[in-house]
Design a protein around this motif. Structure first.
Motif, PDB file in Angstrom:
ATOM      1  N   VAL A 119      -8.892 -11.658  -7.511  1.00  0.00           N
ATOM      2  CA  VAL A 119      -7.818 -12.561  -6.912  1.00  0.00           C
ATOM      3  C   VAL A 119      -6.619 -11.710  -6.933  1.00  0.00           C
ATOM      4  CG1 VAL A 119      -6.464 -14.628  -7.291  1.00  0.00           C
ATOM      5  CG2 VAL A 119      -8.983 -14.506  -8.016  1.00  0.00           C
ATOM      6  N   GLY A 120      -6.020 -11.571  -5.761  1.00  0.00           N
ATOM      7  CA  GLY A 120      -4.823 -10.771  -5.500  1.00  0.00           C
ATOM      8  C   GLY A 120      -3.630 -11.927  -5.362  1.00  0.00           C
ATOM      9  N   GLU A 121      -2.509 -11.249  -5.102  1.00  0.00           N
ATOM     10  CA  GLU A 121      -1.310 -12.134  -5.078  1.00  0.00           C
ATOM     11  C   GLU A 121      -1.162 -12.938  -3.910  1.00  0.00           C
ATOM     12  OE1 GLU A 121       2.525  -9.786  -5.032  1.00  0.00           O
ATOM     13  OE2 GLU A 121       3.458 -11.487  -5.594  1.00  0.00           O
ATOM     14  N   ALA A 122      -1.135 -12.433  -2.771  1.00  0.00           N
ATOM     15  CA  ALA A 122      -0.706 -13.188  -1.399  1.00  0.00           C
ATOM     16  C   ALA A 122      -0.964 -12.301  -0.371  1.00  0.00           C
ATOM     17  CB  ALA A 122       0.883 -13.526  -1.572  1.00  0.00           C
ATOM     18  N   PRO A 123      -1.174 -12.952   0.797  1.00  0.00           N
ATOM     19  CA  PRO A 123      -1.688 -12.062   1.988  1.00  0.00           C
ATOM     20  C   PRO A 123      -0.386 -11.385   2.675  1.00  0.00           C
ATOM     21  CG  PRO A 123      -2.182 -14.595   2.322  1.00  0.00           C
ATOM     22  CD  PRO A 123      -1.303 -14.399   1.088  1.00  0.00           C
ATOM     23  N   GLY A 124      -0.676 -10.184   3.267  1.00  0.00           N
ATOM     24  CA  GLY A 124       0.312  -9.488   3.889  1.00  0.00           C
ATOM     25  C   GLY A 124       0.055  -9.579   5.407  1.00  0.00           C
ATOM     26  N   ARG A 125       0.798  -8.807   6.180  1.00  0.00           N
ATOM     27  CA  ARG A 125       0.863  -8.957   7.745  1.00  0.00           C
ATOM     28  C   ARG A 125      -0.359  -8.895   8.159  1.00  0.00           C
ATOM     29  NH1 ARG A 125       1.508  -5.561  11.929  1.00  0.00           N
ATOM     30  NH2 ARG A 125       2.593  -6.715  13.627  1.00  0.00           N
ATOM     31  N   ASP A 126      -1.506  -7.987   7.867  1.00  0.00           N
ATOM     32  CA  ASP A 126      -2.588  -7.787   8.444  1.00  0.00           C
ATOM     33  C   ASP A 126      -3.677  -9.164   8.048  1.00  0.00           C
ATOM     34  OD1 ASP A 126      -2.404  -5.192   9.524  1.00  0.00           O
ATOM     35  OD2 ASP A 126      -2.433  -4.482   7.436  1.00  0.00           O
ATOM     36  N   GLU A 127      -3.355  -9.376   6.895  1.00  0.00           N
ATOM     37  CA  GLU A 127      -4.406 -10.520   6.463  1.00  0.00           C
ATOM     38  C   GLU A 127      -3.758 -11.895   7.369  1.00  0.00           C
ATOM     39  OE1 GLU A 127      -2.754  -8.608   4.298  1.00  0.00           O
ATOM     40  OE2 GLU A 127      -4.435  -7.465   3.853  1.00  0.00           O
ATOM     41  N   ASP A 128      -2.351 -11.963   7.439  1.00  0.00           N
ATOM     42  CA  ASP A 128      -1.997 -13.280   8.041  1.00  0.00           C
ATOM     43  C   ASP A 128      -2.553 -13.189   9.429  1.00  0.00           C
ATOM     44  OD1 ASP A 128       0.273 -15.264   8.151  1.00  0.00           O
ATOM     45  OD2 ASP A 128       0.940 -13.844   9.721  1.00  0.00           O
ATOM     46  N   LEU A 132      -8.168 -13.196   6.734  1.00  0.00           N
ATOM     47  CA  LEU A 132      -8.616 -12.872   5.594  1.00  0.00           C
ATOM     48  C   LEU A 132      -8.112 -12.113   4.689  1.00  0.00           C
ATOM     49  CD1 LEU A 132     -11.824 -11.755   7.675  1.00  0.00           C
ATOM     50  CD2 LEU A 132     -11.775 -13.717   6.389  1.00  0.00           C
ATOM     51  N   PRO A 133      -8.426 -12.294   3.431  1.00  0.00           N
ATOM     52  CA  PRO A 133      -7.819 -11.369   2.454  1.00  0.00           C
ATOM     53  C   PRO A 133      -8.048 -10.130   2.348  1.00  0.00           C
ATOM     54  CG  PRO A 133      -9.497 -12.490   1.309  1.00  0.00           C
ATOM     55  CD  PRO A 133      -9.458 -13.159   2.932  1.00  0.00           C
ATOM     56  N   PHE A 134      -6.894  -9.236   1.947  1.00  0.00           N
ATOM     57  CA  PHE A 134      -7.408  -7.549   1.636  1.00  0.00           C
ATOM     58  C   PHE A 134      -7.991  -6.976   2.926  1.00  0.00           C
ATOM     59  CE2 PHE A 134      -6.540  -8.916  -2.614  1.00  0.00           C
ATOM     60  CZ  PHE A 134      -5.609  -8.210  -2.979  1.00  0.00           C
ATOM     61  N   VAL A 135      -7.533  -7.118   4.105  1.00  0.00           N
ATOM     62  CA  VAL A 135      -8.189  -6.377   5.463  1.00  0.00           C
ATOM     63  C   VAL A 135      -7.085  -5.366   5.628  1.00  0.00           C
ATOM     64  CG1 VAL A 135      -9.479  -8.144   6.266  1.00  0.00           C
ATOM     65  CG2 VAL A 135      -7.046  -8.171   6.821  1.00  0.00           C
ATOM     66  N   ARG A 137      -4.244  -1.956   4.581  1.00  0.00           N
ATOM     67  CA  ARG A 137      -4.777  -0.560   3.717  1.00  0.00           C
ATOM     68  C   ARG A 137      -5.040  -1.069   2.285  1.00  0.00           C
ATOM     69  NH1 ARG A 137      -0.029   2.907   2.491  1.00  0.00           N
ATOM     70  NH2 ARG A 137      -1.426   4.552   2.197  1.00  0.00           N
ATOM     71  N   SER A 138      -4.429  -1.798   1.699  1.00  0.00           N
ATOM     72  CA  SER A 138      -4.834  -2.032   0.175  1.00  0.00           C
ATOM     73  C   SER A 138      -6.395  -2.624   0.147  1.00  0.00           C
ATOM     74  CB  SER A 138      -3.969  -2.970  -0.599  1.00  0.00           C
ATOM     75  OG  SER A 138      -3.719  -4.161   0.244  1.00  0.00           O
ATOM     76  N   GLY A 139      -6.567  -3.430   1.071  1.00  0.00           N
ATOM     77  CA  GLY A 139      -8.045  -4.063   1.295  1.00  0.00           C
ATOM     78  C   GLY A 139      -8.993  -2.796   1.524  1.00  0.00           C
ATOM     79  N   THR A 159     -10.075 -13.694  -2.946  1.00  0.00           N
ATOM     80  CA  THR A 159      -8.963 -14.468  -2.645  1.00  0.00           C
ATOM     81  C   THR A 159      -7.664 -14.208  -3.117  1.00  0.00           C
ATOM     82  OG1 THR A 159      -8.719 -16.952  -2.147  1.00  0.00           O
ATOM     83  CG2 THR A 159      -9.697 -16.224  -4.317  1.00  0.00           C
ATOM     84  N   ASN A 160      -6.541 -15.030  -3.022  1.00  0.00           N
ATOM     85  CA  ASN A 160      -5.396 -14.602  -3.543  1.00  0.00           C
ATOM     86  C   ASN A 160      -4.900 -15.993  -4.336  1.00  0.00           C
ATOM     87  OD1 ASN A 160      -4.432 -12.003  -2.614  1.00  0.00           O
ATOM     88  ND2 ASN A 160      -5.051 -12.883  -0.516  1.00  0.00           N
ATOM     89  N   VAL A 161      -3.796 -15.795  -5.177  1.00  0.00           N
ATOM     90  CA  VAL A 161      -3.180 -16.840  -5.689  1.00  0.00           C
ATOM     91  C   VAL A 161      -2.289 -17.707  -4.571  1.00  0.00           C
ATOM     92  CG1 VAL A 161      -1.411 -17.539  -7.194  1.00  0.00           C
ATOM     93  CG2 VAL A 161      -3.017 -15.709  -7.939  1.00  0.00           C
ATOM     94  N   PHE A 237      -5.138  -2.801 -11.787  1.00  0.00           N
ATOM     95  CA  PHE A 237      -4.225  -2.610 -10.887  1.00  0.00           C
ATOM     96  C   PHE A 237      -4.598  -3.053  -9.627  1.00  0.00           C
ATOM     97  CE2 PHE A 237      -4.053   1.120 -13.875  1.00  0.00           C
ATOM     98  CZ  PHE A 237      -2.716   0.729 -14.636  1.00  0.00           C
ATOM     99  N   HIS A 238      -3.535  -3.582  -8.915  1.00  0.00           N
ATOM    100  CA  HIS A 238      -3.648  -4.074  -7.556  1.00  0.00           C
ATOM    101  C   HIS A 238      -3.729  -2.768  -6.776  1.00  0.00           C
ATOM    102  CE1 HIS A 238      -2.408  -5.709  -3.884  1.00  0.00           C
ATOM    103  NE2 HIS A 238      -2.494  -6.658  -4.223  1.00  0.00           N
ATOM    104  N   PRO A 239      -4.503  -2.758  -5.532  1.00  0.00           N
ATOM    105  CA  PRO A 239      -4.845  -1.653  -4.871  1.00  0.00           C
ATOM    106  C   PRO A 239      -3.549  -1.229  -4.095  1.00  0.00           C
ATOM    107  CG  PRO A 239      -6.148  -3.495  -4.045  1.00  0.00           C
ATOM    108  CD  PRO A 239      -5.466  -3.913  -5.335  1.00  0.00           C
TER     109      PRO A 239
HETATM  110  N1  URA Z   1      -2.264  -7.858  -1.237  1.00  0.00           N
HETATM  111  C1  URA Z   1      -2.771  -8.853  -1.730  1.00  0.00           C
HETATM  112  O1  URA Z   1      -2.285  -9.452  -2.768  1.00  0.00           O
HETATM  113  N2  URA Z   1      -3.605  -9.658  -1.126  1.00  0.00           N
HETATM  114  C2  URA Z   1      -3.893  -9.616   0.129  1.00  0.00           C
HETATM  115  O2  URA Z   1      -4.819 -10.264   0.609  1.00  0.00           O
HETATM  116  C3  URA Z   1      -3.380  -8.214   0.837  1.00  0.00           C
HETATM  117  C4  URA Z   1      -2.725  -7.554   0.017  1.00  0.00           C
END
Ligand code: URA
Length: 265
Positions: A119-128, A132-135, A137-139, A159-161, A237-239
């Motif tokens: 579980v990550g924090e929140a989607p970024g631009r690519d995920e939006d 899909l979550p983490f797609v 760079r950090s994904g 997923t994300n919070v 750690f978060h990627p």
């Molecule tokens: N960072 C997050 O925490 N979640 C994502 O889905 C992408 C980047």
């Protein structure tokens, strides 16, 4: 005084980008300065508080007060019998303002039958954009990290919070997090993994109810109570942080080995 030259479109766009504006919210610009000159709207008559129920903030209604939204999210999430029902319910939920600036709901990716849930924090631009979550760079780094212990998106669930991208990737407000919390709690309950991995500080502090920072929590096993069952939970750690501070990858590797050991045991 020599008048400033009118900025070019390129200069204006560069200014907006530096100010954190990286997406358009509507087709037409809104002149907020003109709104200041407009007569103030007449105060609406005070209404008696409405009883809180899940449908109170479903499609078509104005954004409710945060405490009403939190209560409504709780009530709604509690009743979702399946992941599909939860997704639909979140799709129709109008209580979180982030929904209106995001392109779409980012629900989850991976295998809902997996024994491990990240579980990550929140989607970024690519995920939006992809939904899909983490797609981004950090994904890509997350895929490498989980690949190092023999996992991938068919054997893990991600997923994300927060399921909607905060505009400009700003930090979600505490209220936004509280509104989304019942959904991720129900999400975890429905997936019911053996191991829960919280990625980074916001996810760790929100889900494991700790105020300690990630430097102290990472690599330490916690207990996550769903109400039905206790799930072993490990913060790491978060990627995105590892991309900025690669020297911490050594510690992240220790965390991954610890996860692999628990999954094997
Ligand atoms: N960072 C997050 O925490 N979640 C994502 O889905 C992408 C980047």
């Amino acid at each position: 005084m020599i008048p400033e030259p009118t900025p070019t479109v390129r200069e204006l766009l560069a200014f907006y980008l530096e100010a954190g504006v990286d997406c358009a919210l509507a087709e037409e610009p809104v002149d907020r300065l003109a709104e200041l000159d407009a007569p103030a709207p007449r105060a609406a008559p005070v209404e008696a508080p409405r009883p809180v129920a899940a449908p109170a903030v479903l499609r078509g209604e104005a954004a409710p007060a945060p405490d009403v939204a939190i209560a409504s999210a709780r009530e709604a999430a509690r009743t979702a019998p399946t992941l599909e029902a939860l997704r639909e319910l979140m799709q129709n939920f109008e209580g979180c303002a982030l929904k209106h600036t995001a392109t779409r709901l980012v629900f989850a990716d991976g295998n809902p039958q997996a024994r491990i849930m990240f579980v990550g924090e929140a989607p970024g631009r690519d995920e939006d954009i992809e939904g899909l979550p983490f797609v981004g760079r950090s994904g890509k780094l997350l895929d490498l990290m989980i690949g190092a212990i023999g996992l991938n998106r068919t054997t893990a669930y991600i997923t994300n919070v927060i399921p909607w991208r905060p505009p400009g990737n700003r930090t979600p407000t505490p209220q936004e997090t509280q509104i989304c919390l019942p959904f991720i709690q129900r999400h975890i309950e429905l997936v019911n993994p053996d191991v829960l991995v919280t990625l980074g500080n916001p996810s760790t502090q929100t889900l494991l109810s700790t105020r300690e920072g990630i430097m102290r929590t990472r690599g330490r096993w916690f207990e996550y109570e769903t109400g039905q069952r206790t799930i072993r939970a490990l913060p790491t750690f978060h990627p995105a942080y590892l991309l900025r501070s690669p020297s911490y990858k050594r510690l992240a590797w220790q965390d991954l080995r610890s996860i692999a050991k628990v999954l094997a045991g």
